[in-house]
Scaffold this motif. Structure first.
Motif, PDB file in Angstrom:
ATOM      1  N   VAL A   1       0.830  -1.207   0.000  1.00 19.72           N
ATOM      2  CA  VAL A   1       0.000   0.000   0.000  1.00 19.72           C
ATOM      3  C   VAL A   1       0.863   1.255   0.000  1.00 19.72           C
ATOM      4  CG1 VAL A   1      -0.199   0.136   2.535  1.00 19.72           C
ATOM      5  CG2 VAL A   1      -2.023   1.050   1.071  1.00 19.72           C
ATOM      6  N   ILE A   2       2.078   1.173   0.557  1.00 13.31           N
ATOM      7  CA  ILE A   2       2.984   2.325   0.537  1.00 13.31           C
ATOM      8  C   ILE A   2       3.370   2.657  -0.902  1.00 13.31           C
ATOM      9  CG2 ILE A   2       5.184   3.239   1.367  1.00 13.31           C
ATOM     10  CD1 ILE A   2       3.101   2.717   3.539  1.00 13.31           C
ATOM     11  N   TYR A   3       3.625   1.643  -1.708  1.00 10.85           N
ATOM     12  CA  TYR A   3       3.908   1.874  -3.125  1.00 10.85           C
ATOM     13  C   TYR A   3       2.680   2.456  -3.824  1.00 10.85           C
ATOM     14  CZ  TYR A   3       8.259  -0.731  -2.710  1.00 10.85           C
ATOM     15  OH  TYR A   3       9.516  -1.155  -2.357  1.00 10.85           O
ATOM     16  N   GLY A   4       1.487   2.040  -3.387  1.00  6.61           N
ATOM     17  CA  GLY A   4       0.275   2.613  -3.953  1.00  6.61           C
ATOM     18  C   GLY A   4       0.177   4.100  -3.683  1.00  6.61           C
TER      19      GLY A   4
ATOM     20  N   THR B   1       3.301   1.727 -10.933  1.00 12.71           N
ATOM     21  CA  THR B   1       3.272   1.490  -9.486  1.00 12.71           C
ATOM     22  C   THR B   1       3.698   0.066  -9.157  1.00 12.71           C
ATOM     23  OG1 THR B   1       1.479   3.098  -9.244  1.00 12.71           O
ATOM     24  CG2 THR B   1       1.821   1.561  -7.434  1.00 12.71           C
ATOM     25  N   LEU B   2       3.173  -0.908  -9.894  1.00 12.51           N
ATOM     26  CA  LEU B   2       3.561  -2.298  -9.655  1.00 12.51           C
ATOM     27  C   LEU B   2       5.025  -2.535 -10.034  1.00 12.51           C
ATOM     28  CD1 LEU B   2       0.430  -4.335 -10.815  1.00 12.51           C
ATOM     29  CD2 LEU B   2       1.148  -3.766  -8.495  1.00 12.51           C
TER      30      LEU B   2
ATOM     31  N   LEU C   1      -3.174  -0.941  -6.476  1.00  8.11           N
ATOM     32  CA  LEU C   1      -4.028  -0.592  -7.607  1.00  8.11           C
ATOM     33  C   LEU C   1      -5.298   0.127  -7.152  1.00  8.11           C
ATOM     34  CD1 LEU C   1      -3.664  -3.799  -9.811  1.00  8.11           C
ATOM     35  CD2 LEU C   1      -2.452  -1.624 -10.005  1.00  8.11           C
ATOM     36  N   ILE C   2      -5.823  -0.261  -5.994  1.00  9.65           N
ATOM     37  CA  ILE C   2      -6.978   0.462  -5.450  1.00  9.65           C
ATOM     38  C   ILE C   2      -6.594   1.902  -5.123  1.00  9.65           C
ATOM     39  CG2 ILE C   2      -8.540   0.606  -3.459  1.00  9.65           C
ATOM     40  CD1 ILE C   2      -8.662  -2.396  -3.412  1.00  9.65           C
ATOM     41  N   VAL C   3      -5.400   2.079  -4.562  1.00  4.88           N
ATOM     42  CA  VAL C   3      -4.957   3.422  -4.187  1.00  4.88           C
ATOM     43  C   VAL C   3      -4.790   4.319  -5.410  1.00  4.88           C
ATOM     44  CG1 VAL C   3      -3.099   4.742  -3.112  1.00  4.88           C
ATOM     45  CG2 VAL C   3      -3.876   2.626  -2.056  1.00  4.88           C
TER      46      VAL C   3
END
Length: 285
Positions: free
Chosen positions: A117-120, A143-144, A212-214
């Motif tokens: 989530v931090i990467y998001g 992001t991924l 991906l949600i973020v």
């Protein structure tokens, strides 16, 4: 009982404990997967794969989700593979072994364990807001790519360092330059390990949901994406959307989508194992 008998008893007890733990974990995993297959197989069909999502469970499918997953997987590979492998080659072959290099090694290894989530959040600020990519496939793929880059870099370095130094010495003795040695000797010898690390990293990216949600991947997309700047959804988000609904029919749809996602993940891991074994058999050191 002397010290030797005590040590043997401890070894036997530890062996029994290890086997029992392993068998227990495998049985629990088998029960979970078996229950998912039992629930989802009745819904799994060609129509399910090519149908658009719908508010009616019987008519709903995963076409937009698996097309979005394919787009994200391809773009993430194209972005992360050259950057990760290039960084690994530089750090292992060209980088100086000093305090700065050791600092980078520690931080790259630590980045591999940072929550996704931090990467998001990083992708949301950098790609969605600053670079104004919006809720696009490209923003999600970038992001991924950031998420799996540390894994690819570490696996690349490990694969390169496993190549015997005699290969480098022989190539240098024949007058080859450093890059010629890397390109014609080191990379072919280590490519199996590098490719294994890349595929395993991508198999992790396939199942990621939080980043991906973020960055704005949608739970409902009524169309299949046609380009990297289109809005998208992926299989994990579609599964999350279905299991959050109270109707039991959508839970069955989610189980069928999980089977598809598991198949993709197992297939990628199987390819990684096959390539690793094939490359190891080809290399005679």
């Amino acid at each position: 009982m002397n010290s030797t008998d005590t040590s043997r008893t401890k070894d036997k007890a530890f062996r029994i404990l290890g086997i029992s733990t392993t068998v227990g974990c495998v049985l629990i995993l088998a029960v979970f997967i078996g229950f998912i297959i039992y629930q989802g197989m009745e819904r799994l069909s060609w129509e399910f794969l090519v149908s658009l999502p719908s508010r009616f469970a019987e008519q709903s499918g995963i076409y937009t989700a698996w097309i979005g997953t394919l787009w994200v997987l391809v773009l993430t590979t194209l972005i992360s593979f050259p950057l990760g492998v290039g960084a690994g080659i530089y750090l292992e072959e060209y980088g100086k072994k000093n305090k700065l290099a050791k600092f980078l090694e520690i931080n790259i290894a630590n980045l591999a364990g940072v929550p996704s989530v931090i990467y998001g959040l990083l992708g949301l600020e950098a790609f969605v807001r600053i670079m104004k990519m919006g809720n696009s496939i490209l923003a999600g793929s970038l992001t991924l790519a950031l998420l799996i880059l540390p894994i690819i870099i570490v696996s690349t370095r490990e694969a390169i360092s496993a190549v015997p130094s005699s290969i480098r010495d022989a190539s240098n003795a024949l007058g080859a330059s450093k890059w010629q040695t890397i390109w014609h000797q080191i990379l072919p010898a280590s490519f199996g390990g590098i490719l294994t690390g890349v595929i395993l990293a991508l198999s992790r990216a396939v199942g990621e949901t939080a980043p991906l949600i973020v960055v704005g991947a949608l739970a409902y997309v009524p169309f299949a994406p046609q380009g990297p700047m289109d809005e998208f959804t992926v299989l994990p988000i579609q599964i999350f959307n279905w299991v959050s609904r109270p109707q039991h029919e959508f839970v069955i749809n989610a189980a069928a989508a999980i089977i598809v996602l598991l198949f993709i993940t197992f297939l990628m891991n199987g390819i990684a194992v096959y390539l690793r074994n094939r490359w190891q058999n080809k290399m005679n050191w």
